[in-house]
Motif scaffolding. Structure first.
Motif, PDB file in Angstrom:
ATOM      1  N   ASP A  50       0.716  -1.120   0.055  1.00 51.01           N
ATOM      2  CA  ASP A  50       0.048  -0.054   0.039  1.00 51.01           C
ATOM      3  C   ASP A  50       0.998   1.245  -0.162  1.00 51.01           C
ATOM      4  OD1 ASP A  50       0.860  -0.622   2.540  1.00 51.01           O
ATOM      5  OD2 ASP A  50      -0.600   0.284   3.691  1.00 51.01           O
TER       6      ASP A  50
ATOM      7  N   SER B 224      -0.238  -4.186  16.416  1.00 49.17           N
ATOM      8  CA  SER B 224      -1.097  -3.754  15.267  1.00 49.17           C
ATOM      9  C   SER B 224      -2.050  -2.593  15.865  1.00 49.17           C
ATOM     10  CB  SER B 224      -1.806  -4.797  14.471  1.00 49.17           C
ATOM     11  OG  SER B 224      -2.687  -5.738  15.357  1.00 49.17           O
ATOM     12  N   ASP B 225      -2.022  -2.580  16.930  1.00 48.24           N
ATOM     13  CA  ASP B 225      -3.132  -1.640  17.895  1.00 48.24           C
ATOM     14  C   ASP B 225      -2.709  -0.154  17.506  1.00 48.24           C
ATOM     15  OD1 ASP B 225      -4.428  -0.094  19.937  1.00 48.24           O
ATOM     16  OD2 ASP B 225      -5.135  -2.226  20.474  1.00 48.24           O
ATOM     17  N   TYR B 226      -3.377   0.774  17.437  1.00 47.53           N
ATOM     18  CA  TYR B 226      -2.960   1.887  16.931  1.00 47.53           C
ATOM     19  C   TYR B 226      -2.753   2.884  18.075  1.00 47.53           C
ATOM     20  CZ  TYR B 226      -6.922   4.512  18.807  1.00 47.53           C
ATOM     21  OH  TYR B 226      -8.095   5.044  19.671  1.00 47.53           O
TER      22      TYR B 226
ATOM     23  N   GLU C 170     -10.333   9.959  13.018  1.00 45.33           N
ATOM     24  CA  GLU C 170     -11.430   9.027  12.720  1.00 45.33           C
ATOM     25  C   GLU C 170     -12.723   9.490  12.900  1.00 45.33           C
ATOM     26  OE1 GLU C 170     -12.110   4.126  13.997  1.00 45.33           O
ATOM     27  OE2 GLU C 170     -11.287   5.658  15.749  1.00 45.33           O
TER      28      GLU C 170
ATOM     29  N   TYR D 298      -9.540   5.756   8.799  1.00 42.28           N
ATOM     30  CA  TYR D 298     -10.375   4.712   8.928  1.00 42.28           C
ATOM     31  C   TYR D 298      -9.699   3.435   8.981  1.00 42.28           C
ATOM     32  CZ  TYR D 298      -8.860   4.685   4.332  1.00 42.28           C
ATOM     33  OH  TYR D 298      -7.937   4.701   3.026  1.00 42.28           O
ATOM     34  N   ASP D 299     -10.536   2.264   9.205  1.00 45.22           N
ATOM     35  CA  ASP D 299      -9.960   1.041   9.453  1.00 45.22           C
ATOM     36  C   ASP D 299      -9.063   0.994  10.717  1.00 45.22           C
ATOM     37  OD1 ASP D 299      -9.885  -1.735   8.957  1.00 45.22           O
ATOM     38  OD2 ASP D 299      -8.452  -1.483   7.440  1.00 45.22           O
ATOM     39  N   VAL D 300      -9.133   1.773  11.433  1.00 46.42           N
ATOM     40  CA  VAL D 300      -8.351   1.799  12.722  1.00 46.42           C
ATOM     41  C   VAL D 300      -8.319   0.505  13.584  1.00 46.42           C
ATOM     42  CG1 VAL D 300      -7.529   3.094  14.937  1.00 46.42           C
ATOM     43  CG2 VAL D 300      -8.408   4.286  12.942  1.00 46.42           C
ATOM     44  N   LYS D 301      -7.046   0.134  13.590  1.00 47.58           N
ATOM     45  CA  LYS D 301      -6.878  -1.265  14.185  1.00 47.58           C
ATOM     46  C   LYS D 301      -6.673  -1.251  15.848  1.00 47.58           C
ATOM     47  CE  LYS D 301      -6.802  -3.710  10.353  1.00 47.58           C
ATOM     48  NZ  LYS D 301      -6.785  -2.412   9.510  1.00 47.58           N
ATOM     49  N   GLN D 302      -7.521  -1.994  16.644  1.00 44.00           N
ATOM     50  CA  GLN D 302      -7.552  -1.989  18.164  1.00 44.00           C
ATOM     51  C   GLN D 302      -7.813  -3.336  18.607  1.00 44.00           C
ATOM     52  OE1 GLN D 302      -9.868   1.155  19.907  1.00 44.00           O
ATOM     53  NE2 GLN D 302      -9.987  -0.025  21.841  1.00 44.00           N
TER      54      GLN D 302
END
Length: 286
Positions: free
Chosen positions: A15, A116-118, A138, A144-148
């Motif tokens: 990406d 992978s947590d923001y 956000e 967007y598509d924020v990982k938690q």
């Protein structure tokens, strides 16, 4: 040092490779750094108020040096100072000071366990401006598509680490000889040793305890202990006379000297706590 290529992490960055702005910045990195870090601060200070040297030294060189040192505290201070609430097998740590220097990245132990947590800090009040900025973006649809990770997974790891830390602390303490390693006595041999050895031996739940040294400091008095020498004091210890605390159980465990084959004798322990009636409770037998 040169990093071991076998230990370099692998991740899909397709990406980023397809993002024209990122690609342009990567291709022109050196020119962008020289202009933004040194030339632009010098031009702004010089053209605005005539301080060309101040712009170059303070806004340029010293600022860049400070930012680099603060940023790379993540690879030094964050692996030396602080707590390890999630994983002690790695060197990463959590501390407010490092977070203050690295704009929130001081909660590094969490980051290593949940990469992978923001977030870097899980609590709302912990200093993590990057987390707050992403949360705001956000909200406005700019991120967007924020990982938690689910809160349950975070709490599981926190509890597991707390158990591991407590286990290490417990291993340093004297919990007494494990019952499986105690010598085994027949009931008659226990009674005989208690009568002839001169020691204060009492049996509780099938385990013989030598409470000789403790008898003088026993809160209930030494006579209370002497009355059950060579007998079974299980019911007395577990509520027949007094329901002992966990501290008393822990202390008693350090006085184990033997176990009784078959458990303990059967008799009636009489208490005299009430003047109007006698309460009785049967002794145990395994």
């Amino acid at each position: 040092m040169k990093q071991n290529p076998k230990r370099i992490g692998r991740v899909d960055i397709s990406d980023l490779n397809e993002d024209p702005i990122v690609v342009w910045q990567h291709q022109n990195y050196l020119a962008v750094v020289i202009f933004m870090a040194l030339l632009l601060p010098t031009l702004l200070s010089g053209l605005s108020w005539g301080d060309w040297a101040g712009g170059f030294i303070y806004a340029g060189i010293l600022r860049m040096a400070f930012v680099h040192q603060a940023t790379f505290c993540v690879n030094s201070l964050a692996h030396w100072l602080g707590d390890q609430p999630f994983d002690a097998s790695k060197s990463s740590r959590d501390h407010f000071l490092t977070a203050l220097l690295a704009l929130g990245e001081g909660y590094h132990n969490f980051h290593h366990e949940f990469p992978s947590d923001y977030r870097n800090a899980t609590k709302w009040y912990q200093y993590d401006p990057t987390k707050w900025a992403i949360r705001i973006w956000e909200y406005f649809g700019l991120a967007y598509d924020v990982k938690q990770f689910h809160p349950d997974e975070v709490q599981k790891r926190r509890i597991q680490q707390a158990h591991a830390m407590l286990a290490r602390q417990a291993a340093k303490l004297d919990w007494g000889v494990p019952p499986s390693r105690l010598p085994v006595l027949e009931w008659e041999a226990y009674v005989e040793q208690a009568e002839k050895s001169g020691r204060c031996l009492i049996a509780i739940a099938g385990i013989v305890h030598d409470v000789t040294d403790f008898s003088k400091s026993h809160p209930g008095g030494s006579l209370m202990l002497k009355s059950v020498i060579g007998k079974d004091a299980t019911a007395a210890f577990h509520g027949g006379v007094y329901s002992h605390s966990r501290v008393a159980h822990n202390l008693l465990a350090t006085m184990r000297v033997a176990s009784v084959r078959g458990g303990c004798e059967v008799e009636i322990w009489k208490t005299h706590q009430h003047s109007d009636a006698e309460e009785t409770s049967p002794m145990c037998r395994r």
